[in-house]
Design an enzyme around this catalytic site. Structure first.
Site, PDB file in Angstrom:
ATOM      1  N   ASP A   1      65.201-101.078  30.352  1.00  0.00           N
ATOM      2  CA  ASP A   1      65.012-102.025  31.450  1.00  0.00           C
ATOM      3  C   ASP A   1      66.148-101.901  32.463  1.00  0.00           C
ATOM      4  OD1 ASP A   1      63.871-104.115  32.842  1.00  0.00           O
ATOM      5  OD2 ASP A   1      64.750-105.681  31.596  1.00  0.00           O
TER       6      ASP A   1
ATOM      7  N   ASP B   1      66.773 -99.102  37.389  1.00  0.00           N
ATOM      8  CA  ASP B   1      66.113 -98.689  38.633  1.00  0.00           C
ATOM      9  C   ASP B   1      66.768 -99.286  39.879  1.00  0.00           C
ATOM     10  OD1 ASP B   1      65.389-101.268  38.002  1.00  0.00           O
ATOM     11  OD2 ASP B   1      63.237-100.987  38.257  1.00  0.00           O
TER      12      ASP B   1
ATOM     13  N   ASP C   1      58.230-106.562  36.460  1.00  0.00           N
ATOM     14  CA  ASP C   1      58.191-108.008  36.198  1.00  0.00           C
ATOM     15  C   ASP C   1      57.141-108.666  37.093  1.00  0.00           C
ATOM     16  OD1 ASP C   1      60.241-107.437  34.500  1.00  0.00           O
ATOM     17  OD2 ASP C   1      61.818-108.247  35.789  1.00  0.00           O
TER      18      ASP C   1
END
Length: 773
Positions: free
Chosen positions: A389, A392, A441
């Site tokens: 996670d 990025d 998300d």
């Protein structure tokens, strides 16, 4: 005039970008291509596979270096009867699948397909000046380059036009320096990031590198992605458990986890994996990024929890972050060895509130350190998959790729168990490292769910074949029961099937009431029944570059009705699905491409090339628009609560014969290790064709050294029931007596599709069977 010539299918030459571009000199040709100088540039044109032309322009003195888009271990591809002819004014390079003609005076390269239809013209003078300029027919539909992030408007669908930046992006984005067309071509830049401008009739691109390195691919969409797989790298197989259903949750401890698993098993709702968010980690303490939290999961560090879950068929996976707490043993190591992202300032972590910084995974030393003994211990004690996670947020397109590359290389050096991961963006080349993408998300709600269709299919269009999402939505609270049920039905027909929610959110089916629970459970069970079909496409993806899910335009590239269709997609070769994504929907129109289609649930047949009007269950939410393509061969397994719960000794195979021969390659292996790389697999082709009043079925010889438990195929040949079956197969008066017989044989009867002939035949043995009416 250029547009008119292209539209008419005439050969064309594009004027050079610079009117003063130098003439070519110092020509060197061989059986694969040609190399020459164009001013200060070293230009080469070579075949790199039967359907691939590699064109490179290197500044004088530059070295031939490649980016991570290309597979560093790629082997030279077979070119298919390559030949070169030079008549003085033109030089032609040809294979069985293309012709490339260098027009020397115009400094252009014209690309034609195997039937000599002109498709593209490349301006070599422009390329020598660091600029990619291609001309094509103005009506060509263009795809690829990039997808959509978690919050971006995805209403543009799949088509690409205007200015398009090839980037890995953030929050679910997928990118590649690759643009392609259903007209029969693709253009791949070996690039760390590029900008494309797409106008009717032209593809215009600039690279971040000084070198211009371009691969021009010709063929069908499937062949284009096969060429991309050859160039960029093939995908390793995910473990077989990853074909099933995964429940993720943020906010959990061992007791709740055990209770949730017990409820899944008591209700016989299939579950193969459970993913932990922050909770599994000892976050903020020495080595806490890599270690079990012994307070929340007291049986984690010892391996007892792993053993207990293994007995229940549940695999545990855990979140990983790219950041490390600065004031810890590992943080001080990162400081001493310069592993941090350059220029990044220390900031408080939003969960621990302690100072953190990000590791720079583009550094080899950081990758070599990442799979450390503490992380290896967590793997050995049960965290067997990785949810990477938040890597990025940097300018690097390869930060996420290299984070997973570090994990992949580390786990492979430590264990022969397969690597599984999901990650929050994608850059072409990532697929080499057991790399799945999830869409970020995303919010809950019907609008968000509907938008996932374009996100998934756009990701597939840049090579991110292993895609999933937070089923039910991550943000903005709890989905309604209807939204949850419909989301599970959607998710059951994606490559990675999982649910997740924000801190404290539960995504178990029973949380949403009895109607949603039933609809969701039925969808999860259907997914479990299709595991043999789904797992066979693990092999297909690795072998061909095309995955389980693909847009309809892959198979019907010339149908204008599907050129921007995100409402439906193919699930494997033989199923078309069009999930319900509108609240309270009571009817739905679904476009079916050319061919004959059969409703999976009702057995009703439809002729394609038109839209069909379906009634939708707006009260119970239990229906999924799902259609079987004529010629289908679909293996299924009996109900199970998890993959491998019982040995699969008999495989049911639904067969829908068509006038054209169709084939399904049934694949199996141990589902867990990399033995398949060394020949430990089982592969057998099943083929069928209707010829007048007869149906011919062929089982090919099995290949591979793996010996599955499988003893029989129970073929269910749909259509008019047979009056005779060739060979020495005994006839039985019913399916029940056939199965009680314990061996080969056949029977006839009815099911929801109408008349059916059941043929029970030994697996792993070549056979030819003819059914007559």
């Amino acid at each position: 005039m250029l547009a008119i010539a292209l539209a008419a299918g005439l050969p064309v030459s594009v004027p050079a970008l610079s009117a003063t571009a130098p003439m070519a000199s110092t020509v060197r040709a061989d059986t694969q291509g040609v190399a020459f100088r164009l001013g200060a540039e070293q230009v080469s044109i070579h075949l790199d596979g039967a359907g691939v032309v590699h064109v490179q322009a290197l500044p004088n003195g530059a070295t031939d270096t490649h980016t991570l888009v290309l597979d560093p271990d790629a082997k030279p591809a077979a070119t298919g009867n390559a030949r070169v002819h030079d008549d003085g004014t033109t030089l032609t390079i040809a294979s069985d699948r293309l012709t490339a003609t260098w027009h020397k005076s115009a400094n252009t390269l014209e690309l034609q397909d195997a039937q000599h239809h002109p498709l593209l013209t490349l301006d070599l003078a422009a390329l020598a000046q660091g600029h990619l300029l291609l001309s094509h027919a103005p009506g060509d539909a263009l795809y690829g380059i990039g997808g959509y992030n978690a919050t971006q408007d995805a209403s543009a669908g799949l088509l690409r036009s205007g200015r398009q930046v090839a980037t890995a992006g953030e929050q679910g984005h997928a990118g590649a320096p690759f643009v392609w067309s259903t007209a029969g071509y693709g253009v791949l830049l070996d690039s760390d990031g590029a900008t494309f401008t797409l106008r009717p009739g032209t593809i215009d691109a600039s690279d971040t590198r000084q070198e211009m390195d371009v691969y021009i691919l010709l063929g069908t969409p499937a062949r284009l992605f096969g060429a991309v797989a050859e160039l960029s790298g093939r995908t390793p197989l995910f473990p077989k458990w990853a074909m099933g259903f995964t429940n993720s949750q943020w906010g959990i401890d061992e007791k709740e986890f055990r209770d949730i698993v017990a409820t899944y098993r008591a209700k016989h709702i299939p579950l193969d994996a459970f993913t932990f968010d922050f909770d599994w980690k000892d976050w903020g303490k020495d080595w806490g990024e890599f270690s079990w939290n012994p307070v929340k999961f007291p049986d984690g560090p010892s391996g007892k929890l792993k053993a207990d879950m293994a007995a229940l068929g549940v695999h545990m996976t855990g979140i990983m972050k790219p950041r490390v707490h600065v004031d810890t043993v590992e943080g001080r190591y990162a400081t001493a060895h310069d592993l941090w992202l350059p220029g990044e300032k220390t900031s408080p972590d939003y969960f621990s509130h302690k100072p953190v910084k990000d590791i720079d995974f583009d550094k080899p030393a950081a990758r070599a350190w990442w799979f450390n003994p503490q992380l290896a211990h967590s793997f050995d004690t049960g965290i067997v998959g990785w949810w990477n996670d938040e890597a990025d947020t940097t300018k690097s397109n390869t930060q996420f790729l290299n984070m997973q590359r570090a994990t992949y290389d580390g786990q492979r050096a430590h264990s022969n168990l397969r690597v599984w991961s999901i990650n929050r963006n994608f850059w072409l080349g990532s697929q080499r490292y057991a790399y799945g993408l999830w869409s970020g998300d995303i919010p809950t709600g019907f609008a968000s769910m509907a938008g996932q269709r374009a996100r998934m299919l756009s990701a597939v269009n840049v090579g991110a074949m292993q895609w999933g999402m937070d089923g039910g939505g991550f943000k903005n609270g709890t989905p309604t029961p209807e939204n949850y049920a419909r989301w599970i039905e959607f998710g059951a027909f994606t490559p990675i099937f999982r649910v997740h929610g924000e801190l404290g959110q539960k995504r178990q089916p029973w949380v949403y009431g009895p109607l949603a629970e039933k609809a969701a459970t039925d969808a999860i069970r259907l997914r479990q029944a299709l595991i043999p079909y789904i797992y066979s496409y693990e092999h297909v993806r690795r072998a061909t570059g095309v995955g389980l899910v693909r847009p309809l335009l892959f198979d019907w590239p010339h149908d204008p009705n599907v050129r921007n269709d995100v409402d439906s997609w193919l699930f494997g070769d033989w199923l078309l699905v069009s999930p319900v994504v509108v609240q309270g929907q009571a009817a739905k129109d679904v476009y079916l491409p050319a061919g004959r289609w059969i409703d999976w649930f009702s057995g009703k047949a439809y002729e394609g090339g038109r839209s069909v009007h379906l009634a939708i269950d707006s009260k119970g939410w239990g229906d999924i628009p799902l259609f079987i393509r004529d010629g289908a061969i679909i293996p299924t397994q009996p109900p199970m609560d998890y993959v491998g719960e019982r040995p699969l000794t008999e495989l049911g195979v639904d067969v829908f014969p068509a006038a054209q021969r169709s084939t399904f390659d049934y694949y199996d292996d141990d589902g867990a290790t990399y033995g398949y790389e060394h020949g430990a697999y089982f592969l057998q082709s099943l083929s069928v064709q209707r010829r007048g009043d007869a149906v011919q079925i062929e089982l090919g010889a099995a290949s591979g050294s793996f010996k599955p438990a499988l003893r029989f195929y129970l073929l269910k040949i749909h259509g008019d029931a047979a009056t005779g079956v060739s060979g020495k197969l005994p006839a039985f008066d019913s399916l029940d007596t056939l199965q009680r017989g314990g061996g080969e044989g056949w029977a006839r009867g009815h099911d929801r599709y109408g008349e059916v002939t059941w043929v029970r035949v030994a697996a792993a043995r070549a056979a030819q069977i003819t059914l007559t009416r």
